[in-house]
Scaffold this active site. Structure first.
Site, PDB file in Angstrom:
ATOM      1  N   GLU A  13      23.809  -5.231 119.960  1.00 43.59           N
ATOM      2  CA  GLU A  13      23.914  -6.684 119.999  1.00 43.59           C
ATOM      3  C   GLU A  13      23.521  -7.269 121.363  1.00 43.59           C
ATOM      4  OE1 GLU A  13      27.251  -7.486 116.537  1.00 43.59           O
ATOM      5  OE2 GLU A  13      27.972  -6.686 118.436  1.00 43.59           O
ATOM      6  N   ASP A 197      24.998  -8.384 106.507  1.00 43.04           N
ATOM      7  CA  ASP A 197      25.415  -7.845 105.197  1.00 43.04           C
ATOM      8  C   ASP A 197      26.316  -8.894 104.554  1.00 43.04           C
ATOM      9  OD1 ASP A 197      27.307  -6.497 107.473  1.00 43.04           O
ATOM     10  OD2 ASP A 197      28.477  -7.122 105.734  1.00 43.04           O
TER      11      ASP A 197
HETATM   12  C1  3QA Z   1      30.890  -3.196 112.500  1.00 45.48           C
HETATM   13  C2  3QA Z   1      30.565  -4.063 113.700  1.00 45.48           C
HETATM   14  C3  3QA Z   1      31.791  -4.679 114.318  1.00 45.48           C
HETATM   15  O1  3QA Z   1      31.621  -4.868 115.705  1.00 45.48           O
HETATM   16  C4  3QA Z   1      31.910  -6.017 113.624  1.00 45.48           C
HETATM   17  C5  3QA Z   1      29.744  -5.216 113.252  1.00 45.48           C
HETATM   18  C6  3QA Z   1      29.059  -7.183 110.365  1.00 45.48           C
HETATM   19  N1  3QA Z   1      29.376  -6.980 109.064  1.00 45.48           N
HETATM   20  C7  3QA Z   1      30.727  -6.871 108.986  1.00 45.48           C
HETATM   21  C8  3QA Z   1      31.619  -6.644 107.892  1.00 45.48           C
HETATM   22  N2  3QA Z   1      32.939  -6.573 108.161  1.00 45.48           N
HETATM   23  C9  3QA Z   1      33.403  -6.727 109.412  1.00 45.48           C
HETATM   24  N3  3QA Z   1      32.600  -6.929 110.492  1.00 45.48           N
HETATM   25  C10 3QA Z   1      31.264  -7.002 110.279  1.00 45.48           C
HETATM   26  N4  3QA Z   1      30.524  -6.400 113.494  1.00 45.48           N
HETATM   27  C11 3QA Z   1      31.324  -1.873 112.935  1.00 45.48           C
HETATM   28  S1  3QA Z   1      31.307  -0.648 111.731  1.00 45.48           S
HETATM   29  C12 3QA Z   1      29.827   0.214 111.928  1.00 45.48           C
HETATM   30  C13 3QA Z   1      29.831   1.118 113.107  1.00 45.48           C
HETATM   31  O2  3QA Z   1      28.789   2.014 113.053  1.00 45.48           O
HETATM   32  C14 3QA Z   1      30.283  -7.518 112.587  1.00 45.48           C
HETATM   33  C15 3QA Z   1      30.200  -7.221 111.137  1.00 45.48           C
HETATM   34  N5  3QA Z   1      31.165  -6.501 106.657  1.00 45.48           N
HETATM   35  C16 3QA Z   1      28.634   2.691 114.266  1.00 45.48           C
HETATM   36  C17 3QA Z   1      27.813   3.921 114.029  1.00 45.48           C
HETATM   37  O3  3QA Z   1      28.608   4.902 113.412  1.00 45.48           O
END
Ligand code: 3QA
Length: 232
Positions: A13, A197
Site C-alpha cells: 500500500e 474485493d
Molecule cells: C488484509 C489487509 C488488511 O490490512 C486490511 C487488507 C481489503 N479487503 C478486506 C476484507 N476484509 C477486511 N479488510 C480488507 N486490508 C489482510 S489479509 C491478507 C494478508 O495476506 C483491507 C481489506 N475483505 C498477506 C500475505 O499472506
C-alpha cells in the site's frame, strides 16, 4: 515546516508512494520503518503499520507524537460492502467505527466504548480536498461509513451483519485506529481506500489479484491530495 503523514497497512500500500518520492531517510520505531521525504516545503512521512487495528494505532500515534504530523492520511485497499462499489473504486470515509467492539452485555450499543463514540468523523477540509481531486481527475468518488475490525471478511453472512449493524459501505482492518488516535490527539485525518474485493466468498482470490492495482489507485489519489494540501 509542516508534516503530512501517509499510512498504509501493508508494504504494497505504500510502495507506490516510495517509488514516487524516491529520495527519503528512514527511521525505525517500534518495529516499523518511517520514510521521511522533503516535498516543496513540506515533510512527508510514510509508513506501513502491519495489518490490524493495534498496529495501525501504534503507527498513527508515532506519526503524531514522534514525528509531529500535522495531517494524517490513510491509503490502501478495502473490501466493498455496498453493491455500488466495484473493484478499483475509490472510497472516502465520512466516519469510521469498530464493528468488533461488543459490550452489549451491559446495555451499550454495538461498537460503543464509554467516553468514546460508535462513529468518529473524518476531517472536512481533507475530505473537501479529496472531493476536489476526484472532480479534477474525473474519478467517481464514493463516500460513506467505513467499518474496521481484526478480521479479513470473506463471508456473506459476516458482510451482511456489518452492513445491517453499522450501515458501512466498506470494511477493512485499520481505519478506525487512525480515527480514534487522530481524534483524541486533535490531528486532522482522512481515510482513502480503493476496493480490492467485495468481502464475499471470493474475497481472498480477488484480494490477491487486485491488491497492488487497487493500492496504486489509492496512493496516486492521495498524491494528488498532497499537492492540494501543501497549498492550504
Ligand atoms: C488484509 C489487509 C488488511 O490490512 C486490511 C487488507 C481489503 N479487503 C478486506 C476484507 N476484509 C477486511 N479488510 C480488507 N486490508 C489482510 S489479509 C491478507 C494478508 O495476506 C483491507 C481489506 N475483505 C498477506 C500475505 O499472506
Amino acid at each position: 515546516m509542516k508534516t503530512i503523514a501517509i499510512i498504509g497497512a501493508m508494504q504494497e500500500e505504500i510502495t507506490p508512494l516510495l517509488a514516487y518520492f524516491k529520495d527519503y531517510d528512514t527511521k525505525n520505531i517500534g518495529g516499523n520503518s518511517y520514510y521521511i521525504a522533503n516535498y516543496k516545503n513540506y515533510k512527508i512521512i510514510i509508513a506501513y503499520s502491519k495489518i490490524g487495528k493495534i498496529h495501525a494505532a501504534l503507527t498513527c500515534s508515532s506519526m503524531i507524537l514522534c514525528f509531529n504530523a500535522d495531517y494524517i492520511i490513510f491509503t490502501g485497499v478495502a473490501g466493498g460492502l455496498s453493491s455500488d462499489l466495484k473493484i478499483g473504486d475509490i472510497v472516502l470515509a465520512t466516519s469510521l467505527c469498530q464493528y468488533d467492539v461488543d459490550i452489549t452485555a451491559f446495555g451499550h450499543p454495538l461498537g460503543f466504548i464509554p467516553e468514546s463514540s460508535v462513529y468518529i468523523n473524518t476531517n472536512k477540509i481533507l475530505n473537501d480536498i479529496a472531493k476536489q481531486v476526484a472532480k479534477d481527475k474525473n474519478i467517481p468518488l464514493k463516500d460513506g461509513i467505513i467499518a474496521s475490525g481484526d478480521t479479513f471478511v470473506s463471508n456473506r453472512d459476516k458482510k451482511q451483519w456489518i452492513i445491517e449493524n453499522f450501515n458501512a459501505c466498506a470494511v477493512e482492518m485499520e481505519g478506525a485506529s487512525i480515527a480514534v488516535v487522530s481524534n483524541l490527539l486533535n490531528i486532522p485525518f482522512c481515510v482513502i481506500r480503493s476496493i480490492s474485493d467485495s468481502a464475499d466468498d471470493n474475497a481472498d482470490i480477488n484480494f490477491d489479484e487486485f491488491l497492488s492495482t487497487s493500492a496504486i489507485k489509492s496512493a496516486s489519489f492521495v498524491l494528488s491530495m498532497v499537492d492540494k494540501i501543501i497549498k492550504i
